[in-house]
Every structure is written in C-alpha cells, then in structure tokens.
Design a protein around this motif. Structure first.
Motif, PDB file in Angstrom:
ATOM      1  N   SER A  26       0.867  -1.179   0.011  1.00  0.00           N
ATOM      2  CA  SER A  26      -0.207   0.141  -0.035  1.00  0.00           C
ATOM      3  C   SER A  26       0.943   1.190  -0.043  1.00  0.00           C
ATOM      4  O   SER A  26       1.955   1.219   0.452  1.00  0.00           O
ATOM      5  N   ARG A  27       0.322   2.474  -0.400  1.00  0.00           N
ATOM      6  CA  ARG A  27       1.005   3.774  -0.400  1.00  0.00           C
ATOM      7  C   ARG A  27       0.094   4.681   0.253  1.00  0.00           C
ATOM      8  O   ARG A  27      -1.158   4.530   0.504  1.00  0.00           O
ATOM      9  N   PHE A  28       0.821   5.806   0.575  1.00  0.00           N
ATOM     10  CA  PHE A  28       0.113   6.851   1.300  1.00  0.00           C
ATOM     11  C   PHE A  28      -0.817   7.501   0.215  1.00  0.00           C
ATOM     12  O   PHE A  28      -0.469   7.534  -0.740  1.00  0.00           O
ATOM     13  N   THR A  29      -2.064   8.200   0.572  1.00  0.00           N
ATOM     14  CA  THR A  29      -2.923   8.942  -0.295  1.00  0.00           C
ATOM     15  C   THR A  29      -2.298  10.066  -0.651  1.00  0.00           C
ATOM     16  O   THR A  29      -1.273  10.602  -0.112  1.00  0.00           O
ATOM     17  N   GLY A  30      -2.511  10.565  -1.676  1.00  0.00           N
ATOM     18  CA  GLY A  30      -2.176  12.119  -1.989  1.00  0.00           C
ATOM     19  C   GLY A  30      -2.468  13.056  -0.897  1.00  0.00           C
ATOM     20  O   GLY A  30      -1.481  13.909  -0.935  1.00  0.00           O
ATOM     21  N   GLN A  31      -3.487  12.967  -0.194  1.00  0.00           N
ATOM     22  CA  GLN A  31      -3.640  14.024   0.754  1.00  0.00           C
ATOM     23  C   GLN A  31      -2.783  13.635   1.946  1.00  0.00           C
ATOM     24  O   GLN A  31      -2.165  14.831   2.382  1.00  0.00           O
ATOM     25  N   ALA A  32      -2.557  12.692   2.259  1.00  0.00           N
ATOM     26  CA  ALA A  32      -1.469  12.483   3.448  1.00  0.00           C
ATOM     27  C   ALA A  32      -0.051  12.994   2.764  1.00  0.00           C
ATOM     28  O   ALA A  32       0.798  13.543   3.631  1.00  0.00           O
ATOM     29  N   ILE A  33       0.441  12.484   1.690  1.00  0.00           N
ATOM     30  CA  ILE A  33       1.446  13.114   1.114  1.00  0.00           C
ATOM     31  C   ILE A  33       1.618  14.434   0.914  1.00  0.00           C
ATOM     32  O   ILE A  33       2.747  15.127   1.181  1.00  0.00           O
ATOM     33  N   GLU A  34       0.613  15.181   0.804  1.00  0.00           N
ATOM     34  CA  GLU A  34       0.474  16.746   0.611  1.00  0.00           C
ATOM     35  C   GLU A  34       0.874  17.313   1.948  1.00  0.00           C
ATOM     36  O   GLU A  34       1.576  18.315   2.031  1.00  0.00           O
ATOM     37  N   LEU A  35       0.348  16.879   3.068  1.00  0.00           N
ATOM     38  CA  LEU A  35       0.763  17.038   4.079  1.00  0.00           C
ATOM     39  C   LEU A  35       2.146  17.221   4.629  1.00  0.00           C
ATOM     40  O   LEU A  35       2.504  18.164   5.177  1.00  0.00           O
ATOM     41  N   LEU A  36       2.591  15.949   4.209  1.00  0.00           N
ATOM     42  CA  LEU A  36       4.050  15.884   4.454  1.00  0.00           C
ATOM     43  C   LEU A  36       4.836  16.873   3.819  1.00  0.00           C
ATOM     44  O   LEU A  36       5.928  17.224   4.286  1.00  0.00           O
ATOM     45  N   ARG A  37       4.495  17.015   2.447  1.00  0.00           N
ATOM     46  CA  ARG A  37       5.136  17.998   1.424  1.00  0.00           C
ATOM     47  C   ARG A  37       5.141  19.306   2.218  1.00  0.00           C
ATOM     48  O   ARG A  37       6.274  19.985   2.359  1.00  0.00           O
ATOM     49  N   GLU A  38       3.996  19.752   2.605  1.00  0.00           N
ATOM     50  CA  GLU A  38       3.865  21.260   3.063  1.00  0.00           C
ATOM     51  C   GLU A  38       4.658  21.336   4.629  1.00  0.00           C
ATOM     52  O   GLU A  38       5.363  22.284   4.516  1.00  0.00           O
ATOM     53  N   ARG A  39       4.736  20.261   5.292  1.00  0.00           N
ATOM     54  CA  ARG A  39       5.639  20.275   6.513  1.00  0.00           C
ATOM     55  C   ARG A  39       7.088  20.341   6.213  1.00  0.00           C
ATOM     56  O   ARG A  39       7.913  21.112   6.759  1.00  0.00           O
ATOM     57  N   VAL A  40       7.374  19.415   5.151  1.00  0.00           N
ATOM     58  CA  VAL A  40       9.036  19.498   4.778  1.00  0.00           C
ATOM     59  C   VAL A  40       9.189  20.994   4.069  1.00  0.00           C
ATOM     60  O   VAL A  40      10.486  21.290   4.254  1.00  0.00           O
ATOM     61  N   GLN A  41       8.288  21.368   3.387  1.00  0.00           N
ATOM     62  CA  GLN A  41       8.721  22.682   2.821  1.00  0.00           C
ATOM     63  C   GLN A  41       8.756  23.846   3.942  1.00  0.00           C
ATOM     64  O   GLN A  41       9.937  24.725   3.838  1.00  0.00           O
ATOM     65  N   ALA A  42       8.071  23.945   4.947  1.00  0.00           N
ATOM     66  CA  ALA A  42       8.015  24.892   5.975  1.00  0.00           C
ATOM     67  C   ALA A  42       9.296  24.710   6.603  1.00  0.00           C
ATOM     68  O   ALA A  42       9.949  25.429   6.942  1.00  0.00           O
ATOM     69  N   ILE A  43       9.702  23.393   6.968  1.00  0.00           N
ATOM     70  CA  ILE A  43      10.943  23.264   7.718  1.00  0.00           C
ATOM     71  C   ILE A  43      12.149  23.554   7.018  1.00  0.00           C
ATOM     72  O   ILE A  43      13.204  24.128   7.702  1.00  0.00           O
ATOM     73  N   SER A  44      12.342  23.305   5.666  1.00  0.00           N
ATOM     74  CA  SER A  44      13.363  23.569   5.004  1.00  0.00           C
ATOM     75  C   SER A  44      13.688  25.079   4.841  1.00  0.00           C
ATOM     76  O   SER A  44      14.723  25.489   4.622  1.00  0.00           O
ATOM     77  N   GLN A  45      12.781  25.825   5.020  1.00  0.00           N
ATOM     78  CA  GLN A  45      12.896  27.206   5.161  1.00  0.00           C
ATOM     79  C   GLN A  45      13.203  27.949   6.494  1.00  0.00           C
ATOM     80  O   GLN A  45      13.390  29.033   6.468  1.00  0.00           O
ATOM     81  N   GLU A  46      13.380  26.978   7.380  1.00  0.00           N
ATOM     82  CA  GLU A  46      14.062  27.576   8.652  1.00  0.00           C
ATOM     83  C   GLU A  46      15.497  27.528   8.635  1.00  0.00           C
ATOM     84  O   GLU A  46      16.105  26.677   7.966  1.00  0.00           O
ATOM     85  N   SER A  47      16.112  28.240   9.537  1.00  0.00           N
ATOM     86  CA  SER A  47      17.534  28.309   9.852  1.00  0.00           C
ATOM     87  C   SER A  47      17.643  27.637  11.181  1.00  0.00           C
ATOM     88  O   SER A  47      17.631  28.309  12.131  1.00  0.00           O
ATOM     89  N   ARG A  48      18.076  26.226  11.144  1.00  0.00           N
ATOM     90  CA  ARG A  48      18.453  25.469  12.199  1.00  0.00           C
ATOM     91  C   ARG A  48      19.298  24.330  11.857  1.00  0.00           C
ATOM     92  O   ARG A  48      19.407  24.128  10.555  1.00  0.00           O
TER      93      ARG A  48
END
Length: 276
Positions: A26-48
């Motif tokens: 099985s794979r994650f649905t598009g909605q689940a992956i979109e949530l993870l993409r959003e979180r990765v994008q937000a974290i990638s813009q942080e300086s840490r």
C-alpha cells in the motif's frame, strides 16, 4: 497494511531476509503526502542545524529529526501499520532511531555514494547489531532520471565492507561527513562492481506515497538528479529497543536518545490505498 493477511506479512519478511528490501503493498494517499510535503517545505525554510544544505551552500539537501519538533511528523512515526511492520521485521519492540528527509532538487540534487547505513551507526554511534529497518516514503514520483535509490540485493548478508581505520579517539569523521555528498564511509567502486556482477542492481522507483523497506547493511547509492522533477525521500529508521547505542555522541537529531518503545496511534490524516 495493518490488516494485511499473515501470509502476506510472511512473504514480505522473507523478501527482506533474502533480498534486503521490499515494496509495501500500500501507499499513502495524495492527501497524506501533501501534508508531509507542506511540513517539509516549511521546515526547509527555517534556519536550524537540522537543515543541511548542498556543498555549495545553496539548496536544501536534507532535514533531520523533524519528529522531535513537528507534530505531523511525530504522528507519522507512531502509525500502527509502520510500527507493527517494523516490529515484525526486527522481532520485538522498536523506537525511532532516526528521521530524515533527503531532497534532490531539480537539476541540482547531488548524488549519494555507494555505502551501508549500518557503517555509520555501528562505527560512530556504537549500535551493537543491525537490528533496525529503514522505511523510505516517496514524497515525489521517483523515476530513473531524478536520482532514485539503487540497491544491490543480498549485499546486506555480507557484513560491513571497506571500513576505514579509526582515529585514536575512536571516531573516524566529523558528523557533517555523514550528511554530505562526501560520505565518511563508502563501499569502493571495485567492490560494487564485484557485488553487482554477482547479484545485479535494482532501482527503487514508485509513485509519490510509495513505501519501501530496506536493511541497514544493504549496499546502496543514488545518482544526481538530472531531471526537472524534485525527488524528496522521507526515511524513518526504527531500531530494536534492546539494540540502542549505550552512549552516542552525534547530535540528537541524527541519533534519537529516547529509546522508549513506540506506542502506536492511528491518525486519520494518514490514509493508505493499494499500490499498483
């Protein structure tokens, strides 16, 4: 996946033992992956310190330890289907050893040389045994042109290969060499050619949401991203509770110090569908 028949789970574990990797049914649905993409994008813009850049200091190469400060990532780690699969493969209670997202930006994502993950965990952290498992979740479609993982099946049964000599302090390298293109532990081209001649190479491809499991000792690499398509891969490493390193020294975002067994918890945001 959490309700997969026992026969199917047995087949997957058999594949894991024999080949060192397998694809989840099985794979994650598009909605689940979109949530993870959003979180990765937000974290990638942080300086840490958890956010690692490419060698030229430009684009983000990887982010680490997101489960420690991001609620959605923490929820992902606790999903019963993932925890239960890890427990079945390893044979007992597990905790999350490492969380990371490797990102190959379009046309710019650098390669990862041939290596074995357990080399780092054994030699740098003191993990006793390779009683751990990596789950790779594709956040983007992965094809031959955007730098997919390539594995040598069966190589996980050979132990650690081509280890460098340790320094007097017992360490081989600075931890930054563990997250860059210039890895401290690599498998030589001659060894790779020999192993590939015997066992071949296999590409880990799939649509966004696909999940693959692979062994800590399997020899693997990934090429540069030569395409216009980003390739982001989220990696969860579950380790046996009784296999935790006694006194790791690398940063906590590379080696989680919380070794309590994970208590699984469902989360409606992360749904699955059959992977075709």
């Amino acid at each position: 996946m959490s309700t997969a028949p026992n026969a199917q789970l047995t087949d997957l574990k058999s594949d894991y033992i024999r080949r060192g990797w397998f694809k989840f049914p099985s794979r994650f649905t598009g909605q689940a992956i979109e949530l993870l993409r959003e979180r990765v994008q937000a974290i990638s813009q942080e300086s840490r310190p958890e956010v690692v850049l490419e060698k030229d200091g430009g684009r983000v190469r990887a982010i680490h330890g997101c489960h420690a400060f991001d609620e959605a990532c923490q929820a992902l780690v606790r999903l019963p289907c993932l925890v239960e699969m890890a427990e079945k493969l390893i044979g007992g209670p597990v905790y999350l050893y490492q969380f990371k997202v490797n990102i190959k930006q379009a046309y710019e994502g650098d390669a990862w040389p041939w290596h074995q993950d357990f080399s780092f965990w054994s030699e740098e952290d003191g993990m006793p045994r390779p009683d751990a498992v990596n789950f790779a979740i594709s956040l983007d479609d992965v094809h031959t042109g955007n730098g997919p993982l390539t594995v040598i099946p069966g190589s996980h049964r050979l132990g650690l290969l081509d280890l460098p000599e340790k320094e007097a302090d017992g360490m081989v390298s600075d931890w930054r060499q563990h997250v860059s293109a210039d890895l401290a532990y690599t498998v030589t081209p001659e060894r790779v050619e020999e192993l590939a001649g015997e066992n071949g190479k296999e590409l880990i491809l799939g649509r966004a949401g696909s999940i693959h499991a692979f062994h800590p000792s399997i020899v693997h690499s990934s090429s540069n991203n030569l395409s216009a398509d980003r390739r982001a891969l989220l990696l969860l490493t579950y380790n046996a509770v009784d296999n935790a390193p006694a006194s790791p020294t690398r940063p906590v975002f590379l080696v989680d110090r919380n070794t309590d067994p994970i208590v699984p918890r469902e989360d409606g945001r992360f749904a699955f569908e059959a992977d075709d």
